[in-house]
Scaffold this motif. Structure first.
Motif, PDB file in Angstrom:
ATOM      1  N   LEU A  14      11.944   6.428  -3.843  1.00 48.45           N
ATOM      2  CA  LEU A  14      11.023   5.834  -5.059  1.00 48.45           C
ATOM      3  C   LEU A  14       9.657   6.044  -5.967  1.00 48.45           C
ATOM      4  CD1 LEU A  14      13.544   3.052  -6.058  1.00 48.45           C
ATOM      5  CD2 LEU A  14      13.868   5.909  -6.157  1.00 48.45           C
ATOM      6  N   TYR A  15       8.347   5.467  -4.773  1.00 43.93           N
ATOM      7  CA  TYR A  15       7.698   6.432  -5.734  1.00 43.93           C
ATOM      8  C   TYR A  15       7.057   7.639  -5.143  1.00 43.93           C
ATOM      9  CZ  TYR A  15       2.263   5.167  -5.033  1.00 43.93           C
ATOM     10  OH  TYR A  15       0.557   5.102  -4.768  1.00 43.93           O
ATOM     11  N   GLY A  16       6.606   7.878  -4.830  1.00 41.64           N
ATOM     12  CA  GLY A  16       7.379   9.747  -4.239  1.00 41.64           C
ATOM     13  C   GLY A  16       7.698  10.138  -5.555  1.00 41.64           C
ATOM     14  N   GLU A  17       9.027   9.451  -5.390  1.00 39.12           N
ATOM     15  CA  GLU A  17       9.183  10.351  -7.408  1.00 39.12           C
ATOM     16  C   GLU A  17       8.521  10.065  -8.280  1.00 39.12           C
ATOM     17  OE1 GLU A  17      12.077  12.190  -7.634  1.00 39.12           O
ATOM     18  OE2 GLU A  17      13.638  11.604  -6.207  1.00 39.12           O
ATOM     19  N   ALA A  18       8.241   8.661  -9.269  1.00 37.86           N
ATOM     20  CA  ALA A  18       6.980   8.842 -10.176  1.00 37.86           C
ATOM     21  C   ALA A  18       5.944   8.811 -10.041  1.00 37.86           C
ATOM     22  CB  ALA A  18       6.921   7.190  -9.763  1.00 37.86           C
ATOM     23  N   VAL A  19       5.233   9.139  -9.180  1.00 37.42           N
ATOM     24  CA  VAL A  19       4.025  10.081  -9.058  1.00 37.42           C
ATOM     25  C   VAL A  19       4.150  10.864  -9.300  1.00 37.42           C
ATOM     26  CG1 VAL A  19       2.492  10.951  -6.929  1.00 37.42           C
ATOM     27  CG2 VAL A  19       2.736   7.970  -6.836  1.00 37.42           C
ATOM     28  N   SER A  50       0.623  -1.470   0.067  1.00 37.61           N
ATOM     29  CA  SER A  50      -0.318  -0.395  -0.288  1.00 37.61           C
ATOM     30  C   SER A  50       0.657   1.166  -0.359  1.00 37.61           C
ATOM     31  CB  SER A  50      -1.257   0.179   1.447  1.00 37.61           C
ATOM     32  OG  SER A  50      -1.511  -1.173   1.112  1.00 37.61           O
ATOM     33  N   PRO A  51       0.524   2.702  -0.699  1.00 36.62           N
ATOM     34  CA  PRO A  51       1.332   3.864  -0.529  1.00 36.62           C
ATOM     35  C   PRO A  51       1.509   3.983   0.150  1.00 36.62           C
ATOM     36  CG  PRO A  51       0.005   3.497  -3.276  1.00 36.62           C
ATOM     37  CD  PRO A  51      -0.388   2.545  -2.202  1.00 36.62           C
ATOM     38  N   GLU A  52       0.422   4.127   0.637  1.00 37.66           N
ATOM     39  CA  GLU A  52       0.772   4.591   2.022  1.00 37.66           C
ATOM     40  C   GLU A  52       1.634   4.315   3.406  1.00 37.66           C
ATOM     41  OE1 GLU A  52      -3.047   2.824   2.260  1.00 37.66           O
ATOM     42  OE2 GLU A  52      -1.890   3.707   0.920  1.00 37.66           O
TER      43      GLU A  52
END
Length: 246
Positions: free
Chosen positions: A203-208, A192-194
């Motif tokens: 990395l997830y934040g960079e992509a979003v 889950s992203p959170e």
């Protein structure tokens, strides 16, 4: 380049005396071929050489626009060269690595990259920062799979999250009949992203932030959990990936 005696250095094919001429050819119609030659000589199948590190000031010049050539190519090649954070030659090139990192971050913030190029830029940022394993391992996001080993039964596994579906496979899954692959599949559960933390969250934040939705989706699987179809053990995908790369 004039302060370096390239004849004294080596690359994948022997003497590096041809490297200055290759860099001098950049900026014309044959750039793709030249970059291919540079990659082959300076980072052959992931190996680096004396000439590879000596080329970093030139690559920094290209990245900064002080020399002819494509900045994207320069930072990606330089990232591949500097990916091993414990290389004893790394401290000697702190200035160039800092410049390359700044340019790569600027490029990463530019919208419109293809997903594979975006991942390559992320890899270079991690390489310049000295993050280590993931500067290389992140390439699995582009290939849409990772090869790992079950931490319990030591079965060789494929973690797939692309066009073939999302699952853990015991053995190669490409080209096999569907019933055979189904029986050999274990669940692959995205994080889950959170609940992401550390590097996964970053990395997830960079992509979003960059609008790279497919990359962001892939990262939830990379930092998620898989189930071994052979022994039912549930494991952290990222932890097993790191084991394979250390």
């Amino acid at each position: 380049m004039t302060t370096i005696d390239w004849r004294e250095l080596t690359h994948a094919y022997g003497s590096a005396e041809d490297i200055p001429a290759l860099f001098a050819r950049l900026g014309g119609t044959e750039d793709d071929a030249v970059w291919s030659e540079l990659w082959s000589a300076l980072c052959h199948q992931g190996s680096v050489y004396e000439a590879s590190w000596a080329a970093l000031p030139v690559l920094a010049d290209i990245a900064r626009g002080r020399a002819q050539g494509e900045p994207f190519q320069a930072v990606i090649l330089a990232g591949a060269i500097t990916g091993y954070e414990a290389d004893p030659r790394r401290p000697q090139h702190g200035q160039e690595i800092g410049e390359l990192l700044d340019v790569t971050r600027e490029l990463l913030a530019t919208p419109g990259h293809s997903a594979p190029l975006f991942v390559n830029l992320l890899q270079s940022v991690l390489a310049f920062e000295g993050v280590g394993v993931w500067s290389e391992a992140l390439q699995g996001v582009n290939s849409e799979e990772f090869e790992v080993e079950c931490p319990e039964c030591e079965e060789g596994l494929y973690v797939a999250f692309g066009s073939y579906g999302t699952f853990v496979s015991a053995g190669d899954y490409v080209g096999k009949p569907e019933p055979e692959t189904t029986e050999a599949h274990g669940e692959l559960t995205p994080a889950s992203p959170e609940r992401l933390s550390g590097l996964g969250a970053r990395l997830y934040g960079e992509a979003v932030a960059a609008g790279q939705t497919e990359v962001a989706r892939a990262l939830t699987y990379v930092f998620g959990e898989g189930r071994c179809p052979s022994c039912d053990t549930v494991f952290s995908v990222s932890q097993e990936v790191e084991k394979q790369w250390i």
